[in-house]
Write a protein that holds these residues in place. Structure first.
Motif, mmCIF file in Angstrom:
data_model
loop_
_atom_site.group_PDB
_atom_site.id
_atom_site.type_symbol
_atom_site.label_atom_id
_atom_site.label_comp_id
_atom_site.label_asym_id
_atom_site.label_seq_id
_atom_site.Cartn_x
_atom_site.Cartn_y
_atom_site.Cartn_z
ATOM 1 N N GLU A 112 -53.403 39.360 -17.934
ATOM 2 C CA GLU A 112 -51.981 39.405 -18.253
ATOM 3 C C GLU A 112 -51.219 38.455 -17.323
ATOM 4 O O GLU A 112 -51.693 38.132 -16.234
ATOM 5 N N PRO A 113 -50.049 37.963 -17.742
ATOM 6 C CA PRO A 113 -49.306 37.016 -16.913
ATOM 7 C C PRO A 113 -49.089 37.526 -15.496
ATOM 8 O O PRO A 113 -48.689 38.668 -15.276
ATOM 9 N N ALA A 114 -49.382 36.660 -14.522
ATOM 10 C CA ALA A 114 -49.236 37.022 -13.111
ATOM 11 C C ALA A 114 -48.772 35.798 -12.331
ATOM 12 O O ALA A 114 -49.216 34.676 -12.590
ATOM 13 N N LYS A 115 -47.900 36.034 -11.396
ATOM 14 C CA LYS A 115 -47.419 34.938 -10.547
ATOM 15 C C LYS A 115 -48.513 34.548 -9.565
ATOM 16 O O LYS A 115 -49.074 35.390 -8.870
ATOM 17 N N THR A 116 -48.813 33.248 -9.509
ATOM 18 C CA THR A 116 -49.897 32.784 -8.647
ATOM 19 C C THR A 116 -49.432 31.827 -7.553
ATOM 20 O O THR A 116 -50.245 31.422 -6.714
ATOM 21 N N GLY A 117 -48.169 31.440 -7.556
ATOM 22 C CA GLY A 117 -47.703 30.525 -6.525
ATOM 23 C C GLY A 117 -46.360 29.917 -6.875
ATOM 24 O O GLY A 117 -45.679 30.357 -7.817
ATOM 25 N N THR A 118 -45.959 28.906 -6.121
ATOM 26 C CA THR A 118 -44.706 28.198 -6.370
ATOM 27 C C THR A 118 -44.948 26.697 -6.316
ATOM 28 O O THR A 118 -45.956 26.235 -5.737
ATOM 29 N N ARG A 119 -44.026 25.957 -6.909
ATOM 30 C CA ARG A 119 -44.134 24.498 -6.922
ATOM 31 C C ARG A 119 -42.730 23.901 -6.916
ATOM 32 O O ARG A 119 -41.865 24.335 -7.683
ATOM 33 N N LEU A 120 -42.516 22.895 -6.067
ATOM 34 C CA LEU A 120 -41.223 22.226 -5.999
ATOM 35 C C LEU A 120 -41.121 21.194 -7.118
ATOM 36 O O LEU A 120 -41.921 20.253 -7.175
ATOM 37 N N VAL A 121 -40.156 21.393 -8.038
ATOM 38 C CA VAL A 121 -40.005 20.505 -9.197
ATOM 39 C C VAL A 121 -38.524 20.193 -9.404
ATOM 40 O O VAL A 121 -37.645 20.898 -8.895
ATOM 41 N N GLN A 179 -33.776 19.901 -6.900
ATOM 42 C CA GLN A 179 -35.106 20.453 -6.641
ATOM 43 C C GLN A 179 -35.052 21.976 -6.728
ATOM 44 O O GLN A 179 -34.105 22.597 -6.238
ATOM 45 N N VAL A 180 -36.073 22.530 -7.342
ATOM 46 C CA VAL A 180 -36.171 23.977 -7.488
ATOM 47 C C VAL A 180 -37.593 24.405 -7.125
ATOM 48 O O VAL A 180 -38.564 23.753 -7.519
ATOM 49 N N LEU A 181 -37.706 25.496 -6.388
ATOM 50 C CA LEU A 181 -39.027 26.049 -6.079
ATOM 51 C C LEU A 181 -39.430 26.956 -7.241
ATOM 52 O O LEU A 181 -39.218 28.169 -7.227
ATOM 53 N N ALA A 182 -40.002 26.321 -8.259
ATOM 54 C CA ALA A 182 -40.355 27.053 -9.476
ATOM 55 C C ALA A 182 -41.572 27.952 -9.241
ATOM 56 O O ALA A 182 -42.403 27.699 -8.367
ATOM 57 N N GLU A 183 -41.664 29.002 -10.055
ATOM 58 C CA GLU A 183 -42.784 29.937 -9.960
ATOM 59 C C GLU A 183 -43.895 29.526 -10.927
ATOM 60 O O GLU A 183 -43.632 29.200 -12.091
ATOM 61 N N GLU A 184 -45.126 29.541 -10.439
ATOM 62 C CA GLU A 184 -46.288 29.292 -11.297
ATOM 63 C C GLU A 184 -46.834 30.631 -11.781
ATOM 64 O O GLU A 184 -47.069 31.534 -10.976
ATOM 65 N N TRP A 185 -47.021 30.732 -13.085
ATOM 66 C CA TRP A 185 -47.569 31.947 -13.688
ATOM 67 C C TRP A 185 -48.840 31.598 -14.457
ATOM 68 O O TRP A 185 -48.923 30.561 -15.106
ATOM 69 N N TYR A 186 -49.796 32.510 -14.371
ATOM 70 C CA TYR A 186 -51.092 32.287 -15.023
ATOM 71 C C TYR A 186 -51.461 33.504 -15.871
ATOM 72 O O TYR A 186 -51.178 34.649 -15.505
#
Length: 328
Positions: A186-195, A207-214
């Motif tokens: 199920e979708p889970a947050k795995t980290g962040t990325r500056l985009v 710039q935004v520290l977006a959330e990575e979901w997997y």
């Protein structure tokens, strides 16, 4: 008269007893010690499928494109021998058509390099030898020996945690039957990325520290029962970006409903599983059974010959011969 045992009866009896002792030794001592994870591995497995990915050349997500996942596993023999563990270096790349061949990892959509260390007999994780990242679970690139019909905790490197895979019957791969295990993430947050903010619906922020979901649409592994080798694997990875604190997917980085081992990879994995099975079956079944049968026959034949006795030893006289001799 006294009889002497013939050399043949002693040879047959000795050989038979040796074979009868050897049979359980092979089953209970030799074969279990042959069930160890190899350290001198150098294998490549390839998944293919179609899906979507974020094309950095267009700054947009493109859909319906061919995707390839290439994984190379190399054993670090020196560290394995030194530690007594199975130390494997694992390189994984995700590629679109324009980033192949996968050897050019700097062009890949995604590339990771990991070091996995496991107990060679139990397949349990061992935290040593510069392992990275630290991982958990019961199954990884392989399952333990003598796979059971139950659920297993499988390590998902992208998730950074274990996934419960349920036993789902049997399935044939290239004509070879194995145990099938399935699960999903199920979708889970795995980290962040500056985009750039505009990528995640916030154009006013540079710039935004977006959330990575997997998440994973579905995992299906077909495993050889005796060796735990994975003969076929199919996964459905999905990676997205979300604005901070948002529950809505803003950008699709990677999405495929199903990526599966290529037929060539399946054949190679089945061939390895079959070869390993033959070795273990030889040590645990064929040779011990043959030793029991032949040992029983030889022991019986030697015993019969021993009981029947042999010919009189040369120059030997019986008790009655001395009685009949004339007195001096």
């Amino acid at each position: 008269m006294r009889r002497t045992a013939s050399p043949l009866s002693l040879i047959l009896l000795g050989t038979g007893v040796f074979l009868l002792v050897l049979a359980p030794l092979l089953v209970w001592y030799v074969q279990p010690r042959a069930k160890v994870t190899p350290i001198d591995v150098d294998t490549v497995t390839v998944f293919t499928g179609t899906g979507s990915y974020f094309d950095t050349r267009r700054i947009a997500t493109v859909s319906g494109r061919p995707l390839t996942i290439t994984r190379q596993v190399r054993g670090d023999v020196a560290d394995s021998v030194r530690s007594g563990r199975a130390v494997w270096d694992v390189s994984t790349s995700v590629d679109a058509a324009h980033t192949l061949p996968a050897a050019a990892t700097h062009d890949s959509l995604q590339w990771t390099l990991e070091r996995w260390v496991t107990d060679r007999r139990t397949n349990e994780p061992v935290h040593c030898c510069e392992e990275t990242p630290a991982f958990d679970g019961e199954a990884y690139l392989k399952f333990p020996f003598d796979v059971e019909k139950r659920s297993y905790r499988w390590w998902d490197g992208t998730l950074g945690s274990t996934v419960n895979l349920r036993f789902a019957g049997t399935k044939k791969v290239q004509g070879y039957e194995g145990y099938r295990f399935t699960g999903r993430v199920e979708p889970a947050k795995t980290g962040t990325r500056l985009v750039p903010g505009r990528l995640v619906g916030q154009p006013g922020r540079p710039q935004v520290l977006a959330e990575e979901w997997y998440s994973n649409h579905g995992i299906e592994l077909v495993v050889d029962r005796r060796t735990g080798r994975i003969m076929n694997a199919a996964i459905g990875p999905r990676k997205v970006l979300r604005a901070p604190g948002s529950a809505k997917d803003a950008v699709v980085l990677l999405d495929s409903r199903r990526m599966e081992f290529t037929p060539a990879t399946q054949r190679a994995q089945v061939a390895l599983a079959s070869a390993d099975n033959r070795k273990l079956r030889l040590l645990g079944e064929t040779v011990p059974l043959g030793a029991v049968v032949l040992g029983t026959l030889l022991t019986a034949a030697g015993t019969v010959l021993l009981l029947r006795g042999g010919r009189r030893a040369p120059g030997e006289r019986g008790r009655h011969d001395f009685d009949a001799a004339p007195a001096m």
